[in-house]
Design a protein around this motif. Structure first.
Motif, PDB file in Angstrom:
ATOM      1  N   LEU B  12       0.835  -1.205   0.000  1.00 53.92           N
ATOM      2  CA  LEU B  12       0.000   0.000   0.000  1.00 53.92           C
ATOM      3  C   LEU B  12       0.870   1.255   0.000  1.00 53.92           C
ATOM      4  CD1 LEU B  12      -2.785   1.481   0.457  1.00 53.92           C
ATOM      5  CD2 LEU B  12      -2.326   1.240   2.909  1.00 53.92           C
ATOM      6  N   VAL B  16       1.101   4.038  -3.011  1.00 55.98           N
ATOM      7  CA  VAL B  16       0.699   5.441  -2.836  1.00 55.98           C
ATOM      8  C   VAL B  16       1.900   6.361  -3.039  1.00 55.98           C
ATOM      9  CG1 VAL B  16       0.952   5.747  -0.312  1.00 55.98           C
ATOM     10  CG2 VAL B  16      -0.858   6.929  -1.531  1.00 55.98           C
ATOM     11  N   GLN B  17       3.082   5.891  -2.644  1.00 56.46           N
ATOM     12  CA  GLN B  17       4.290   6.695  -2.891  1.00 56.46           C
ATOM     13  C   GLN B  17       4.482   6.928  -4.388  1.00 56.46           C
ATOM     14  OE1 GLN B  17       7.328   4.406  -0.901  1.00 56.46           O
ATOM     15  NE2 GLN B  17       7.302   5.706   0.924  1.00 56.46           N
ATOM     16  N   ILE B  19       2.250   7.005  -6.843  1.00 53.83           N
ATOM     17  CA  ILE B  19       1.303   7.965  -7.416  1.00 53.83           C
ATOM     18  C   ILE B  19       1.597   9.385  -6.905  1.00 53.83           C
ATOM     19  CG2 ILE B  19      -0.583   7.776  -5.711  1.00 53.83           C
ATOM     20  CD1 ILE B  19      -2.526   7.593  -8.025  1.00 53.83           C
ATOM     21  N   LEU B  20       2.025   9.480  -5.655  1.00 57.36           N
ATOM     22  CA  LEU B  20       2.358  10.802  -5.101  1.00 57.36           C
ATOM     23  C   LEU B  20       3.604  11.364  -5.778  1.00 57.36           C
ATOM     24  CD1 LEU B  20       1.735  10.036  -1.298  1.00 57.36           C
ATOM     25  CD2 LEU B  20       0.423  11.652  -2.673  1.00 57.36           C
ATOM     26  N   LEU B  45      -6.081  10.189  -6.177  1.00 55.49           N
ATOM     27  CA  LEU B  45      -6.076   9.435  -4.918  1.00 55.49           C
ATOM     28  C   LEU B  45      -7.470   8.873  -4.639  1.00 55.49           C
ATOM     29  CD1 LEU B  45      -3.886  11.754  -2.630  1.00 55.49           C
ATOM     30  CD2 LEU B  45      -3.238   9.524  -3.543  1.00 55.49           C
ATOM     31  N   ASN B  48      -8.386   6.039  -7.246  1.00 57.33           N
ATOM     32  CA  ASN B  48      -7.640   4.794  -7.034  1.00 57.33           C
ATOM     33  C   ASN B  48      -7.885   4.174  -5.661  1.00 57.33           C
ATOM     34  OD1 ASN B  48      -5.772   4.258  -9.484  1.00 57.33           O
ATOM     35  ND2 ASN B  48      -5.702   6.479  -9.151  1.00 57.33           N
ATOM     36  N   TYR B  50      -7.398   5.323  -2.612  1.00 56.85           N
ATOM     37  CA  TYR B  50      -6.536   5.605  -1.456  1.00 56.85           C
ATOM     38  C   TYR B  50      -7.252   6.398  -0.363  1.00 56.85           C
ATOM     39  CZ  TYR B  50      -2.844   3.782  -4.338  1.00 56.85           C
ATOM     40  OH  TYR B  50      -2.089   2.952  -5.111  1.00 56.85           O
ATOM     41  N   VAL B  65      -1.247   6.259   4.758  1.00 59.45           N
ATOM     42  CA  VAL B  65      -1.458   7.068   3.548  1.00 59.45           C
ATOM     43  C   VAL B  65      -1.356   8.560   3.898  1.00 59.45           C
ATOM     44  CG1 VAL B  65      -3.085   7.649   1.703  1.00 59.45           C
ATOM     45  CG2 VAL B  65      -2.862   5.276   2.458  1.00 59.45           C
ATOM     46  N   GLU B  68       2.328   9.501   4.162  1.00 57.96           N
ATOM     47  CA  GLU B  68       2.994   9.609   2.850  1.00 57.96           C
ATOM     48  C   GLU B  68       2.565  10.881   2.128  1.00 57.96           C
ATOM     49  OE1 GLU B  68       5.520   7.810   2.031  1.00 57.96           O
ATOM     50  OE2 GLU B  68       5.226   6.683   3.883  1.00 57.96           O
ATOM     51  N   ALA B  69       1.286  11.190   2.173  1.00 59.03           N
ATOM     52  CA  ALA B  69       0.798  12.394   1.485  1.00 59.03           C
ATOM     53  C   ALA B  69       1.384  13.657   2.108  1.00 59.03           C
ATOM     54  CB  ALA B  69      -0.725  12.428   1.532  1.00 59.03           C
ATOM     55  N   VAL B  78      -6.024  14.421   2.771  1.00 56.77           N
ATOM     56  CA  VAL B  78      -6.187  12.986   2.973  1.00 56.77           C
ATOM     57  C   VAL B  78      -6.675  12.682   4.393  1.00 56.77           C
ATOM     58  CG1 VAL B  78      -4.983  10.760   2.981  1.00 56.77           C
ATOM     59  CG2 VAL B  78      -4.385  12.487   1.282  1.00 56.77           C
TER      60      VAL B  78
END
Lengths: 380, 304
Positions: B12, B16-17, B19-20, B45, B48, B50, B65, B68-69, B78
């Motif tokens: 996960l 997410v990393q 896409i970010l 986000l 998908n 997240y 998540v 990471e964001a 988020v």
């Protein structure tokens, strides 16, 4: 990711608590704890207490079975340490034996040394002291001057050690001595404190009795067979040993316990309704919880066999930050703790006066994290 | 006790990393801005899934998540959508971005209000779930690195849906969320500054060579690391005490992070072109939310 204990770990903790209930005398909190775990009273008591733990399989559960342990994982070892610390460390000096002296002998000792020392440690009846610091060599251990001169079949040791906790009552010394001219030409010796030429004197200080001793070595003959590992391997051995000590001290547990005692006392006096006092207590608790998780992380790395770059140093830095805040809180809000008003809190305060110095100064911990974890450059 | 991410959690975080990172850069036009909300990334986000991990997997995964964001220089919302809202609404999804507001003073400027589709408002006992009318929000310029805005006219709370007796849960998860967001921002700010002090030379040496800098950088690193685990523990356990501890720890150390990291960045650090403010002034914005440090500390003391 999981932040809870397993049923097995909970059960183990209950076993440890039950053993504490059985083994500690009724006046433990009133008579023993206030004297400090380095006092002669507690050091002697540790021989009975640790023997009782050993009988219950709770002294060295993390050691291999062949040396009296039970091959338990690092978490069990850690839970044991937490509960002991919370109870005022009734193992006295023997926490060192089980945390790092024993493991160092297992790793670097000869078969004869393992036979001689490990079963003694795992029986809970032997007291060791740590012959590291000297008047001119504390954190900078490589500056030590105590010399062990190789005379063929034995070494001749001359010099002195200071801040040697438990030395008055110790049976054996884990001694560091210089065996060459090079800065790190240091060796480790395992010797009985009854060896002719060793003498101990004590002196008063801010911390409690039993910690401040000076040990003198005058032409002490030590057989070559008492050397741990190769000649000159001392630096490697103590680096290994101290990595265990750095996480072995569960300061957050004792800190939260002391904070609870202080809060209980303030509540009894109807003084804990002051929001300034409450918020300071809350902030201190938050810092101890941070130290707790950083400490758990070190154990977790060990369990997963992941190399610890400087995580053990980081948890010491976090613990010290919380300890210093708590000491300040005690002086401000429970001022009689240093004038006979509360023996447990006085003990907590005084034992922590050198918290930023023992086991390597806080500045050294900061240096090590800067270098190893953050990749910051050394001085040119 | 196990501090290692599971395979699913690692996957996960890695996903997410990815896409970010693909949308991490600020556009040229936003280089001098106090913040930049990436609407495209926000939509990605959501598309998908997240922003739905809190419902599908749990609060710990949502917190991962959020962290990471929060490390990204570009802004997305988020924490409220993925972490707080599912705890209050269960299976029901809520269109984000979501702003979290303290109902005691609705006239002031609120974080994320200009981008919000909904607001969750702490009314003391109940929570008001309020759809946001964009035309009723005016943007307020600020050095704080979030979009801030205030209502042009007071929102009609009578028309808002009431979540009965949910304000305690809102404040609890608000604290978890701000801890997670602070952890991510703190980690990014420390990493950014660490890189700067290694590159920047003064008096013939990298700034990083000086011990006075090293020790304070280590303390900032310690705070960011501890905060990461405190936030994740609070998300994992769902215990009020753990949330109070995490938020209190975050809020009592934000001053240190902001002061030290800007200090080591020198005069460059006061320019918007130097990205540090994107994280440090997020931290400043979070410093007083959900009661702030003292309220959190008082709540911890009440537990003891």
């Amino acid at each position: 990711m999981e932040f809870g204990w397993t049923a097995e770990q909970d059960e183990f903790r209950e076993r440890v608590r039950a053993a504490l209930d059985e083994l500690l005398p009724a006046d433990w909190d009133e008579v023993y704890v206030p004297q400090s775990y380095a006092s002669d009273l507690q050091v002697e008591f540790s021989r009975t207490f640790c023997a009782g733990l050993a009988e219950r399989g709770l002294l060295v559960p993390h050691w291999p079975k062949q040396y009296g342990g039970n091959d338990a994982d690092d978490w069990q070892h850690f839970v044991l340490g937490e509960e002991m610390k919370a109870a005022g460390e009734p193992r006295g000096p023997q926490y060192m034996n089980v945390n790092w002296i024993g493991p160092a002998i297992m790793r670097y000792g000869s078969d004869a040394q393992r036979r001689e020392h490990l079963l003694g440690i795992s029986s809970g009846k032997i007291i060791w002291c740590q012959g590291f610091s000297e008047p001119g060599a504390g954190t900078d251990l490589a500056s030590l001057k105590t010399r062990a001169e190789n005379r063929g079949d034995h070494y001749l040791v001359n010099g002195s050690k200071i801040w040697t906790s438990y030395a008055r009552k110790a049976d054996r010394c884990f001694l560091l001595a210089r065996t060459g001219a090079g800065r790190k030409e240091i060796s480790v010796f395992l010797l009985p404190m009854s060896t002719p030429g060793i003498s101990v004197t004590s002196f008063p200080g801010l911390i409690k009795d039993g910690h401040l001793n000076e040990v003198f070595f005058s032409d002490v003959k030590v057989p070559v067979s008492a050397r741990l590992g190769e000649e000159g391997a001392g630096w490697k051995i103590i680096t290994y040993a101290l990595s265990y000590e750095r996480v072995g001290v569960t300061r957050y547990h004792a800190g939260l316990e002391a904070l609870n005692i202080a809060i209980g006392k303030l509540k009894k006096q109807s003084r804990f309704d002051d929001p300034v006092m409450q918020s300071r207590a809350g902030m201190i608790a938050a810092k101890f919880e941070a130290a707790r998780l950083l400490t758990y992380r070190v154990v977790d790395l060990r369990v997963h066999r992941i190399a610890d770059t400087a995580e053990a140093n980081l948890c010491r830095i976090a613990s010290l930050d919380a300890v210093e805040d708590l000491m300040d809180f005690l002086v401000q809000y429970v001022p009689d703790c240093l004038t006979g008003g509360d023996a447990l809190l006085e003990d907590y305060y005084r034992i922590n006066i050198p918290a930023g110095i023992t086991g390597g100064t806080n500045e050294l911990q900061l240096d090590l994290v800067a270098r190893r974890a953050l990749g910051m450059p050394g001085r040119t | 006790m196990n501090f290692q991410l599971t395979e699913e959690q690692s996957a996960l975080v890695a996903a997410v990393q990815q896409i970010l990172q693909d949308h991490a850069d600020l556009p040229q036009s936003a280089r001098a801005a106090s913040h930049w909300f990436n609407e495209t990334l926000q939509a990605l986000l959501a598309e998908n899934g997240y922003l739905n991990v809190g419902r599908e997997f749990g609060a710990l995964e949502a917190a991962l998540v959020v962290i990471e964001a929060a490390k990204m220089p570009v802004l997305t919302e988020v924490a409220a959508t993925a972490l707080i809202a599912p705890q209050l609404l269960g299976e029901e999804s809520l269109e984000g971005p979501v702003a979290i507001l303290n109902g005691r003073d609705l006239s002031r400027a609120h974080r994320n209000l200009p981008i919000a589709r909904h607001a969750l408002i702490d009314l003391g006992d109940d929570v008001a779930l309020l759809p946001i009318e964009a035309e009723n929000v005016e943007t307020v310029p600020s050095i704080l690195a979030y979009p801030f805005g205030r209502f042009r006219r007071p929102p009609d709370l009578r028309a808002a849906r009431r979540l009965r007796c949910q304000a305690g849960a809102l404040r609890h998860w608000w604290r978890v969320a701000l801890s997670a967001e602070s952890a991510g921002a703190a980690q990014a700010a420390v990493a950014f500054t660490l890189n700067h002090v290694k590159q920047r030379h003064v008096f013939g040496h990298p700034v990083a060579v000086f011990q006075s800098v090293q020790h304070r950088m280590v303390q900032c690193h310690m705070v960011a690391t501890a905060l990461y685990y405190l936030a994740l523990r609070a998300a994992w356990s769902g215990k009020v005490y753990d949330a109070d501890v995490a938020a209190c720890y975050a809020q009592q150390h934000i001053k240190k992070l902001v002061v030290d990291l800007h200090q080591f960045s020198g005069a460059m650090g006061v320019t918007n072109e130097f990205a540090l403010h994107l994280w440090t002034y997020r931290l400043r914005a979070l410093q007083t939310e959900a009661g702030g440090m003292v309220e959190c500390a008082l709540d911890i003391a009440r537990h003891r």
